[in-house]
Scaffold this motif. Structure first.
Motif, mmCIF file in Angstrom:
data_model
loop_
_atom_site.group_PDB
_atom_site.id
_atom_site.type_symbol
_atom_site.label_atom_id
_atom_site.label_comp_id
_atom_site.label_asym_id
_atom_site.label_seq_id
_atom_site.Cartn_x
_atom_site.Cartn_y
_atom_site.Cartn_z
ATOM 1 N N GLY A 1 0.423 -11.367 -3.693
ATOM 2 C CA GLY A 1 0.878 -10.224 -4.475
ATOM 3 C C GLY A 1 1.527 -9.137 -3.746
ATOM 4 O O GLY A 1 1.990 -8.169 -4.168
ATOM 5 N N MET A 2 1.378 -9.171 -2.479
ATOM 6 C CA MET A 2 1.926 -7.955 -1.631
ATOM 7 C C MET A 2 2.181 -8.549 -0.200
ATOM 8 O O MET A 2 1.708 -9.471 0.502
ATOM 9 C CB MET A 2 0.955 -6.805 -1.354
ATOM 10 C CG MET A 2 -0.464 -7.172 -0.976
ATOM 11 S SD MET A 2 -1.592 -5.658 -1.035
ATOM 12 C CE MET A 2 -1.683 -5.760 -2.824
ATOM 13 N N ILE A 3 3.211 -7.813 0.387
ATOM 14 C CA ILE A 3 3.705 -8.042 1.667
ATOM 15 C C ILE A 3 4.211 -6.894 2.451
ATOM 16 O O ILE A 3 4.768 -5.989 1.754
ATOM 17 C CB ILE A 3 5.027 -9.169 1.713
ATOM 18 C CG1 ILE A 3 5.501 -9.578 2.857
ATOM 19 C CG2 ILE A 3 6.188 -8.410 0.711
ATOM 20 C CD1 ILE A 3 6.500 -10.665 3.046
ATOM 21 N N THR A 4 3.746 -7.046 3.668
ATOM 22 C CA THR A 4 4.132 -5.590 4.541
ATOM 23 C C THR A 4 5.613 -5.827 4.829
ATOM 24 O O THR A 4 6.356 -6.744 4.822
ATOM 25 C CB THR A 4 3.348 -6.048 5.805
ATOM 26 O OG1 THR A 4 3.740 -7.116 6.604
ATOM 27 C CG2 THR A 4 1.880 -5.862 5.801
ATOM 28 N N LEU A 5 6.048 -4.599 5.116
ATOM 29 C CA LEU A 5 7.642 -4.326 5.383
ATOM 30 C C LEU A 5 8.038 -5.056 6.613
ATOM 31 O O LEU A 5 9.254 -5.476 6.805
ATOM 32 C CB LEU A 5 7.947 -2.901 5.362
ATOM 33 C CG LEU A 5 7.956 -1.998 4.174
ATOM 34 C CD1 LEU A 5 8.510 -0.728 4.238
ATOM 35 C CD2 LEU A 5 8.521 -2.701 3.050
ATOM 36 N N ALA A 6 7.095 -5.036 7.549
ATOM 37 C CA ALA A 6 7.320 -5.907 8.810
ATOM 38 C C ALA A 6 7.842 -7.488 8.394
ATOM 39 O O ALA A 6 8.603 -8.144 8.991
ATOM 40 C CB ALA A 6 6.623 -5.753 9.965
ATOM 41 N N LEU B 1 -3.512 -13.100 2.143
ATOM 42 C CA LEU B 1 -2.840 -11.783 2.476
ATOM 43 C C LEU B 1 -2.819 -11.712 4.018
ATOM 44 O O LEU B 1 -3.658 -12.543 4.553
ATOM 45 C CB LEU B 1 -3.897 -10.496 2.111
ATOM 46 C CG LEU B 1 -4.226 -10.472 0.386
ATOM 47 C CD1 LEU B 1 -5.055 -9.362 0.155
ATOM 48 C CD2 LEU B 1 -2.669 -9.964 -0.126
ATOM 49 N N SER B 2 -2.078 -10.799 4.457
ATOM 50 C CA SER B 2 -2.021 -10.719 5.987
ATOM 51 C C SER B 2 -3.182 -10.107 6.330
ATOM 52 O O SER B 2 -3.808 -9.258 5.616
ATOM 53 C CB SER B 2 -0.786 -9.855 6.610
ATOM 54 O OG SER B 2 -0.606 -8.637 6.058
ATOM 55 N N LEU B 3 -3.410 -10.112 7.710
ATOM 56 C CA LEU B 3 -4.826 -9.261 8.179
ATOM 57 C C LEU B 3 -4.901 -8.007 8.000
ATOM 58 O O LEU B 3 -5.843 -7.458 7.581
ATOM 59 C CB LEU B 3 -5.002 -9.746 9.720
ATOM 60 C CG LEU B 3 -6.317 -9.430 10.353
ATOM 61 C CD1 LEU B 3 -7.590 -10.072 9.311
ATOM 62 C CD2 LEU B 3 -6.446 -10.006 11.829
ATOM 63 N N VAL B 4 -3.702 -7.299 8.179
ATOM 64 C CA VAL B 4 -3.675 -5.893 8.008
ATOM 65 C C VAL B 4 -3.969 -5.460 6.748
ATOM 66 O O VAL B 4 -4.751 -4.618 6.506
ATOM 67 C CB VAL B 4 -2.363 -5.509 8.550
ATOM 68 C CG1 VAL B 4 -2.069 -3.952 8.078
ATOM 69 C CG2 VAL B 4 -2.028 -5.731 10.068
#
Length: 447
Positions: free
Chosen positions: A310-315, A408-411
């Protein structure tokens, strides 16, 4: 009223994507975008009536597409661009001439489009400028006549059997039913792909001619695989109902195998990239707005962002988006500006900045409420109670567990644990082994 009806008949409705961008045909390329453009009914360069209110004019190599707001809008549907806007397209092949409406010693913000076998003309009024460049590009498109080569290529594809009657199109017969039919269809598809690949790789010129056919086959095969996935799920449900345990396991094996093939095809399509990426030249003043819409289309199509939790970092988005755009790379600054516009454009995604670390993510609007993701973390403890392979309720939860479970990514997983802690839904336990999170089981009574 007859000229008005005749003019509107030339404008055919065309579909929009989830983010409100026009869906292009095969071999159609976006050339230029201009905002605040209205469509007028004219007679000898004089305005008779306004047909379409100011909107966005999209010029492609074969069409002129007008994206205008709908007259009646439901305030409950403001988050869906498809319900807020409509698109009407004009085929350039019916336009015989385009010229400026300015006279000898005067200027004008309008251009005139004339048609064969019609006594009327259409006018495009550019309220925010950009008329000269749009007129130059449209004149070039009329001279180039790209629709003739597209029609010729379509005729070649039809003669080669790559249309609806393609061997990749699923057609039901007794021989195609069952597991044996699936195997035979897969073998036939592999033979077709091999023959096209060998023919395309024979020399460079042949490769350039047949590259579009290869892409069309890959797209058709991927869509066919996704359709068969749904059929196999229904067949699996029937086998479970009938009590056939062995057939259920066999259907499950086939479904997982076909799902892996479909994911592989989606990976190939992602490598092929976006056919008509938004550029600063084509979009002009609307560059960041159109970039945000194309970015939202990439994330929302086929549930990509949902599969990423549901979400992704801009990187991560920077790498994913630029991979799909190929050589038309986007700078980090432009990506951030486009992400900031996504929320105001009601595209279904919006930018969020985590206050503790400053990490910026693009997330689905459904996750704007912090309690939703925090509740998903708490649910992990409840599921582990009935699952002997997991022991989150006993040993606690770490960020790596949240990252793996919620995709999700770890961050982002670390940030979500901090948010759940601030909402008093979990608590932290720091030790020499690291930081773990456990649920708050105490019920407070303030009476």
């Amino acid at each position: 009223h007859e000229p008005v009806v005749s003019c509107m008949n030339l404008l055919t409705p065309t579909p929009l994507s989830t983010a409100g961008r026009p869906i292009l045909y095969d071999e159609e390329v976006e050339i230029k975008n201009e905002d605040s453009v209205s469509v007028l009914l004219q007679e000898n360069k004089k305005v008779v009536k306004e047909l379409l209110s100011p909107g966005i004019a999209v010029l492609t190599n074969i069409r002129l597409i007008m994206i205008v707001p709908k007259e009646s809008q439901d305030t409950k549907c403001q988050s869906d661009s498809q319900k807020r806007f409509m698109a009407l397209a004009l085929d350039l092949k019916i336009v015989i001439d385009v010229e400026d409406c300015a006279k000898s010693f005067s200027t004008s913000t309008r251009i005139r489009l004339t048609f064969s076998n019609n006594n009327f003309e259409l006018g495009l009024k550019f309220s925010s400028g950009g008329k000269e460049e749009f007129l130059t590009l449209m004149t070039k498109m009329l001279q180039k006549k790209s629709w003739e080569s597209i029609d010729r290529n379509e005729h070649i594809r039809l003669s080669k059997g790559l249309s609806v009657t393609s061997p990749l199109s699923p057609q039901f017969s007794v021989s195609n039913a069952g597991v044996g039919g699936l195997i035979r269809r897969q073998e036939k598809n592999i033979e077709t792909l091999d023959s096209v690949a060998k023919s395309a790789l024979s020399d460079l010129n042949n490769l350039m001619q047949q590259a579009k056919e290869v892409i069309a086959i890959v797209k058709r095969y991927a869509s066919r695989g996704s359709n068969e996935d749904g059929d196999d799920e229904m067949n699996e449900g029937r086998s479970v109902t009938s009590g056939g345990k062995s057939s259920s396991n066999q259907d499950h094996f086939e479904t997982s195998t076909q799902a892996a093939e479909t994911n592989e095809m989606e990976s190939i399509l992602q490598s092929i990239g976006i056919v008509s990426p938004v550029t600063k030249f084509s979009a002009g003043r609307l560059y960041h707005q159109q970039l945000a819409r194309q970015m939202a289309d990439l994330l929302l199509s086929k549930g990509r962002l949902s599969r990423l939790g549901g979400m992704i970092t801009l990187a991560d988005l920077y790498c994913l988006f630029n991979r799909a755009r190929g050589t038309e790379l986007v700078s980090p600054e432009d990506l951030v500006k486009a992400a900031e516009l996504a929320g105001t454009l009601h595209l279904g995604v919006s930018l969020k900045v985590f206050p503790s670390s400053g990490v910026k993510v693009l997330q689905l609007d459904a996750f704007n409420d912090d309690t939703i993701v925090s509740q998903r973390i708490v649910d992990m403890f409840h599921r582990s109670t009935s699952n002997h392979h997991s022991s989150y309720s006993v040993n606690g939860l770490q960020a790596t567990d949240v990252s793996e479970e919620l995709h999700l990514s770890l961050v982002i997983a670390k940030e979500q644990l901090l948010i759940a802690e601030k909402l008093e839904m979990i608590c932290r336990d720091e030790s020499l082994l690291g930081i773990i999170s456990i649920p708050i089981c105490l019920k407070r009574n303030f009476n």
